[in-house]
Design a protein around this motif. Structure first.
Motif, PDB file in Angstrom:
ATOM      1  N   ARG A  92      50.268  -8.801  26.342  1.00  0.00           N
ATOM      2  CA  ARG A  92      51.401  -8.469  25.468  1.00  0.00           C
ATOM      3  C   ARG A  92      51.323  -7.043  24.964  1.00  0.00           C
ATOM      4  O   ARG A  92      50.302  -6.380  25.074  1.00  0.00           O
ATOM      5  CB  ARG A  92      51.447  -9.431  24.289  1.00  0.00           C
ATOM      6  N   ASP A  93      52.428  -6.626  24.379  1.00  0.00           N
ATOM      7  CA  ASP A  93      52.523  -5.293  23.778  1.00  0.00           C
ATOM      8  C   ASP A  93      51.765  -5.306  22.447  1.00  0.00           C
ATOM      9  O   ASP A  93      51.953  -6.217  21.641  1.00  0.00           O
ATOM     10  CB  ASP A  93      54.019  -5.006  23.543  1.00  0.00           C
ATOM     11  N   ILE A  94      50.931  -4.307  22.229  1.00  0.00           N
ATOM     12  CA  ILE A  94      50.159  -4.282  20.980  1.00  0.00           C
ATOM     13  C   ILE A  94      50.555  -3.120  20.074  1.00  0.00           C
ATOM     14  O   ILE A  94      49.876  -2.814  19.108  1.00  0.00           O
ATOM     15  CB  ILE A  94      48.638  -4.238  21.264  1.00  0.00           C
ATOM     16  N   THR A  95      51.678  -2.487  20.408  1.00  0.00           N
ATOM     17  CA  THR A  95      52.139  -1.340  19.619  1.00  0.00           C
ATOM     18  C   THR A  95      52.266  -1.700  18.139  1.00  0.00           C
ATOM     19  O   THR A  95      52.914  -2.688  17.787  1.00  0.00           O
ATOM     20  CB  THR A  95      53.516  -0.860  20.129  1.00  0.00           C
ATOM     21  N   GLY A  96      51.626  -0.903  17.296  1.00  0.00           N
ATOM     22  CA  GLY A  96      51.735  -1.080  15.850  1.00  0.00           C
ATOM     23  C   GLY A  96      50.955  -2.244  15.268  1.00  0.00           C
ATOM     24  O   GLY A  96      51.020  -2.485  14.059  1.00  0.00           O
ATOM     25  N   ASN A 117      38.996   2.611  22.170  1.00  0.00           N
ATOM     26  CA  ASN A 117      39.786   3.715  22.678  1.00  0.00           C
ATOM     27  C   ASN A 117      40.993   3.217  23.481  1.00  0.00           C
ATOM     28  O   ASN A 117      42.125   3.692  23.306  1.00  0.00           O
ATOM     29  CB  ASN A 117      38.846   4.554  23.563  1.00  0.00           C
ATOM     30  N   TYR A 118      40.763   2.216  24.308  1.00  0.00           N
ATOM     31  CA  TYR A 118      41.819   1.624  25.132  1.00  0.00           C
ATOM     32  C   TYR A 118      42.928   1.035  24.254  1.00  0.00           C
ATOM     33  O   TYR A 118      44.123   1.255  24.499  1.00  0.00           O
ATOM     34  CB  TYR A 118      41.202   0.540  26.026  1.00  0.00           C
ATOM     35  N   LEU A 119      42.547   0.310  23.214  1.00  0.00           N
ATOM     36  CA  LEU A 119      43.535  -0.348  22.344  1.00  0.00           C
ATOM     37  C   LEU A 119      44.323   0.685  21.534  1.00  0.00           C
ATOM     38  O   LEU A 119      45.541   0.548  21.355  1.00  0.00           O
ATOM     39  CB  LEU A 119      42.841  -1.342  21.413  1.00  0.00           C
ATOM     40  N   LEU A 120      43.648   1.715  21.075  1.00  0.00           N
ATOM     41  CA  LEU A 120      44.351   2.769  20.328  1.00  0.00           C
ATOM     42  C   LEU A 120      45.319   3.518  21.251  1.00  0.00           C
ATOM     43  O   LEU A 120      46.450   3.804  20.881  1.00  0.00           O
ATOM     44  CB  LEU A 120      43.348   3.723  19.667  1.00  0.00           C
ATOM     45  N   ASN A 121      44.891   3.759  22.478  1.00  0.00           N
ATOM     46  CA  ASN A 121      45.773   4.409  23.462  1.00  0.00           C
ATOM     47  C   ASN A 121      46.985   3.566  23.792  1.00  0.00           C
ATOM     48  O   ASN A 121      48.038   4.103  24.148  1.00  0.00           O
ATOM     49  CB  ASN A 121      45.011   4.710  24.764  1.00  0.00           C
ATOM     50  N   ARG A 122      46.840   2.252  23.699  1.00  0.00           N
ATOM     51  CA  ARG A 122      47.985   1.368  23.964  1.00  0.00           C
ATOM     52  C   ARG A 122      48.842   1.173  22.735  1.00  0.00           C
ATOM     53  O   ARG A 122      49.745   0.326  22.736  1.00  0.00           O
ATOM     54  CB  ARG A 122      47.501   0.025  24.510  1.00  0.00           C
ATOM     55  N   GLY A 123      48.558   1.900  21.658  1.00  0.00           N
ATOM     56  CA  GLY A 123      49.458   1.916  20.503  1.00  0.00           C
ATOM     57  C   GLY A 123      49.081   1.056  19.317  1.00  0.00           C
ATOM     58  O   GLY A 123      49.870   0.911  18.380  1.00  0.00           O
ATOM     59  N   ALA A 125      47.831  -0.016  15.770  1.00  0.00           N
ATOM     60  CA  ALA A 125      47.830   0.745  14.525  1.00  0.00           C
ATOM     61  C   ALA A 125      46.422   0.828  13.942  1.00  0.00           C
ATOM     62  O   ALA A 125      46.046   1.806  13.299  1.00  0.00           O
ATOM     63  CB  ALA A 125      48.774   0.079  13.519  1.00  0.00           C
ATOM     64  N   HIS A 126      45.654  -0.230  14.177  1.00  0.00           N
ATOM     65  CA  HIS A 126      44.307  -0.321  13.600  1.00  0.00           C
ATOM     66  C   HIS A 126      43.461  -1.199  14.510  1.00  0.00           C
ATOM     67  O   HIS A 126      43.945  -2.206  15.031  1.00  0.00           O
ATOM     68  CB  HIS A 126      44.415  -0.942  12.187  1.00  0.00           C
ATOM     69  N   VAL A 127      42.215  -0.817  14.708  1.00  0.00           N
ATOM     70  CA  VAL A 127      41.301  -1.646  15.491  1.00  0.00           C
ATOM     71  C   VAL A 127      40.025  -1.881  14.676  1.00  0.00           C
ATOM     72  O   VAL A 127      39.239  -0.953  14.468  1.00  0.00           O
ATOM     73  CB  VAL A 127      40.938  -0.990  16.848  1.00  0.00           C
ATOM     74  N   GLY A 128      39.863  -3.090  14.194  1.00  0.00           N
ATOM     75  CA  GLY A 128      38.641  -3.472  13.477  1.00  0.00           C
ATOM     76  C   GLY A 128      37.729  -4.207  14.444  1.00  0.00           C
ATOM     77  O   GLY A 128      38.202  -4.878  15.358  1.00  0.00           O
TER      78      GLY A 128
END
Ligand code: IMP
Ligand code: MG
Length: 184
Positions: A92-96, A117-123, A125-128
């Motif tokens: 799915r889209d993870i933007t925002g 890095n991959y998740l932030l590049n896919r948009g 907003a926050h990665v914990g």
């Protein structure tokens, strides 16, 4: 354990089922406090997360979604190759989105550094990052977990989802694998 042909390969128990249950409950409460108003998306790293993730999302008891990603950097050995591959991508889209990555163990850091890095590049907003185990002595990448269950010594551990060559994931506690099992 009542009857198991895996027990003979375990050197010693590091964390019992009861210790894990207690710690996962605390981690769930911590996540609730941090994320309950954020409709987070849990992203579990397959295959190692599967038992921890199941317990953690129930311990957290908050409105959230969950999803899995397949990553591989281990090739049937006890050391990371440093090269991370996506073996199953997000669906799915993870933007925002506010993402909570769920991992079994943070070792060299190669896997989670890549994934963040991959998740932030896919948009995102926050990665914990939530990891059940942390082995800081082996870190190669500058990455830390936001929440970690237990800090473990530099020994190869299995159980509660963690494997050696895809075996031992179903050992219900976390134990140190006898070195002769992987040196043969
Ligand atoms: P890293 O990329 O070196 O941080 O490694 C992360 C992955 O290595 C984890 O998701 C585990 O699958 C695996 N791993 C690292 N240490 C152990 C261990 O002691 N037992 C089982 N798997 C491990
Ligand atoms: Mg793994």
């Amino acid at each position: 354990m009542s009857k198991s042909n895996m027990e003979q390969d375990i050197l010693r128990v590091l964390y019992t089922e009861e210790q894990i249950r207690q710690r996962v409950k605390e981690m769930g409460q911590e996540l609730y406090e941090r994320y309950a108003d954020k409709d987070p998306l849990f992203v579990g790293v397959l295959n190692g997360c599967f038992i921890f993730m199941a317990d953690l999302v129930r311990a957290a008891q908050m409105k959230s979604e969950l999803e899995f990603i397949g990553l591989s950097s281990y090739r049937n050995s006890t050391k990371s190759s440093g090269v991370v591959q996506i073996t199953r991508d997000l669906q799915r889209d993870i933007t925002g989105r506010n993402i909570i990555v769920v991992e079994d163990i943070l070792d060299s850091g190669n896997t989670l550094a890549y994934l963040k890095n991959y998740l932030l590049n896919r948009g995102a907003a926050h990665v914990g990052i939530v990891t059940l185990l942390d082995k800081p002595s082996r870190r190669e990448k500058a990455i830390t977990a936001d929440i970690s269950g237990f800090v473990v010594p530099d020994e190869f551990v299995v159980g509660y989802g963690l494997d050696y060559g895809q075996h031992y994931r179903n050992v219900p506690y976390i134990g140190v694998l006898k070195p002769e099992v992987y040196s043969k």
